[in-house]
Design an enzyme around this catalytic site. Structure first.
Site, PDB file in Angstrom:
ATOM      1  N   THR A 125       0.786  -1.208  -0.137  1.00 51.72           N
ATOM      2  CA  THR A 125      -0.072  -0.173   0.160  1.00 51.72           C
ATOM      3  C   THR A 125       0.692   1.375  -0.071  1.00 51.72           C
ATOM      4  O   THR A 125       2.107   1.042   0.112  1.00 51.72           O
ATOM      5  CB  THR A 125      -0.953   0.011   1.354  1.00 51.72           C
ATOM      6  OG1 THR A 125      -0.158   0.019   2.342  1.00 51.72           O
ATOM      7  CG2 THR A 125      -1.997  -1.185   1.141  1.00 51.72           C
TER       8      THR A 125
ATOM      9  N   HIS B 281      -2.999  -1.015  14.019  1.00 52.33           N
ATOM     10  CA  HIS B 281      -2.268  -1.790  13.350  1.00 52.33           C
ATOM     11  C   HIS B 281      -0.857  -1.655  14.379  1.00 52.33           C
ATOM     12  O   HIS B 281      -0.501  -0.809  15.321  1.00 52.33           O
ATOM     13  CB  HIS B 281      -1.605  -1.341  12.001  1.00 52.33           C
ATOM     14  CG  HIS B 281      -2.614  -1.840  11.073  1.00 52.33           C
ATOM     15  ND1 HIS B 281      -3.671  -1.112  10.612  1.00 52.33           N
ATOM     16  CD2 HIS B 281      -2.805  -3.065  10.267  1.00 52.33           C
ATOM     17  CE1 HIS B 281      -4.340  -1.717   9.886  1.00 52.33           C
ATOM     18  NE2 HIS B 281      -3.940  -2.868   9.493  1.00 52.33           N
TER      19      HIS B 281
ATOM     20  N   LYS C   6       4.124  -0.460  11.037  1.00 53.09           N
ATOM     21  CA  LYS C   6       3.248  -0.345   9.848  1.00 53.09           C
ATOM     22  C   LYS C   6       3.583   0.969   9.439  1.00 53.09           C
ATOM     23  O   LYS C   6       3.759   2.132  10.110  1.00 53.09           O
ATOM     24  CB  LYS C   6       1.944  -0.393  10.002  1.00 53.09           C
ATOM     25  CG  LYS C   6       1.069  -0.280   8.661  1.00 53.09           C
ATOM     26  CD  LYS C   6      -0.298  -0.505   8.797  1.00 53.09           C
ATOM     27  CE  LYS C   6      -1.235  -0.335   7.511  1.00 53.09           C
ATOM     28  NZ  LYS C   6      -0.503  -1.245   6.588  1.00 53.09           N
TER      29      LYS C   6
END
Length: 232
Positions: free
Chosen positions: A72, A130, A134
């Site tokens: 992503t 998360h 991350k």
């Protein structure tokens, strides 16, 4: 199936373990700075970093290797990769989250948004949690969920942390080793409605990517997890 792994971090290692358990083999592990070599690979699975994703996907497509990407943070260039896939008569799937459960959650999220559309007394918001490693915030999964709500509501965009009347507020929390939790809340003065997906490990993300690669291996074109799971 012979797999080239693009990125060999935490997710890459998990994909390797589960792929071998399913009878596949990892023939290449290409990390940042490594030389691209797709010889013998039936499919490439990309879980790298945003700065490397476009190069990884491009080189695989130009080499005639189908690509499954779960990286992503690079989607401003997604149309380029779609065009490159078509130009090379290749095969490509991108998903912000490959988990089978999350992809069902995407559809549930859209359905709930449709049901709530006419109820002005409810305001929608989202929280995603998360692990501290991350790199992007909000998560790609949270953005996909927000886009699903926007399609079915009067909201025009999402915003991180702040509140604006026409935008979906997303709160991003980074905490310990949490694999991923996404909560959608519709709140009014009298009650609230919540739906939530909570991952217990990274295995669901990795397994979904492998399932997508198995499905994509002998196909052409640009596809999504809705195609893989027949959720259309």
């Amino acid at each position: 199936m012979k797999i080239a792994l693009l990125g060999y971090g935490r997710m890459g290692k998990t994909i390797e373990k589960l792929a071998v358990e399913r009878g596949h083999s990892v023939v290449k592990k290409i990390d940042q700075g490594d030389t691209y070599d797709f010889a013998d690979a039936d499919v490439a699975i990309d879980f790298s970093v945003p700065d490397a994703a476009v190069d990884n996907i491009s080189m695989a497509l130009k080499s005639g290797v189908p690509v499954v990407s779960g990286t992503t943070g690079w989607l401003d260039r997604y149309p380029e990769m779609v065009a490159l896939c078509k130009e090379n008569n290749g095969a490509f799937i991108y998903a912000s989250n490959f988990s089978v459960g999350v992809n069902i959650f995407f559809e549930l999220n859209k359905k709930l948004a449709q049901m709530m559309k006419a109820l002005d007394s409810y305001n929608v918001s989202m929280t995603e949690v998360h692990h501290i490693h991350k790199l992007d915030a909000p998560s790609g999964t949270a953005i996909t969920l927000a886009e699903g709500i926007i399609e079915e509501s009067s909201k025009t965009d999402w915003i991180l942390g702040n509140e604006e009347s026409n935008k979906i507020t997303i709160k991003a929390v980074r905490e310990a080793e949490v694999p991923g939790t996404h909560t959608i809340t519709y709140q009014s003065d009298v009650d609230e409605i919540m739906i939530e997906h909570k991952a217990h490990s990274r295995n669901g993300f990795a397994l979904g990517a492998i399932i997508a690669a198995e499905w994509l291996k002998d196909k052409k074109g640009v596809h999504t997890m809705k195609d893989v799971l027949n959720l259309s």
